[in-house]
Design a protein around this motif. Sequence first.
Motif: not given
Length: 269
Positions: A207-236
Amino acid sequence: MVIPVHDVNPVRRRPWVTYLLIAANVGVFLLTPAATTTGVESSSLGELCRQEAFYDRYAAIPRELIGNRQLPEVPTGEVGVGAGGPGCVVSEPSYHKLPALSVLYSMFLHGGWLHLLGNMLFLWVFGNNVEDRFGRLRYLLVYLLCGYVAAYGFALGSHDAVTPLVGASGAVSGVLGAYLVLFPRARVWSLVPVLLFIPLRLPAWLVLGLWFVIQWVYSAGYAVSGAGSVAYLAHVFGFVTGVLAALTLAGRQRPEDPYRRREPRRRVA
């Protein structure tokens, strides 16, 4: 993304700090302009200007954090008409703002009800066990540390940004990282979006590993999220800080496995 709703991981004492953090987040949110909107209806220009002025005053702003000084011009909360039409009036701030202290404020501010409830759900599910393992004071210090590292880490990656950074996400991400280290095999009841939301009992590492991978993917710009205002890098940054804190504070001591079968104790004469 799966949605955790409950973990099968008993605690030895009541998590009062987790309760107080949740109460503080909810209480502060009810005092902010965002509490009056549901996020469904459109807000008037006046409401948007007042919200913008509020968050610019109290929330963390990356450019302010990097330069350690507040912006020279901020919204006043009033509506004016300029060459481009109606908009929010900006002027020199009438208050003195400490950027480092704004990080603490921003940890208790949220942009809307969904933002607040999402963060509090994760804190409710995972915070009690981390608090139980760390102890109340260390848990609170780690929570705040993760929030600060998350905010400044995001600011380093977006040093020219002037959009306010709000939410407990960075601090809560740290709690998730610590939980992953301390209780990787704990079972977590989660809602999995397969056609409908199906409840499944999954291991915490998944659960948490998948959550972290998603945050990292979005923060690194490998995918585009519909929630464009989310600070994914802060989560990482928050998550990694929580992992390091758990490794440092817990050392090599292994947490007690709630699934290990115990042999009955015998009294020897």
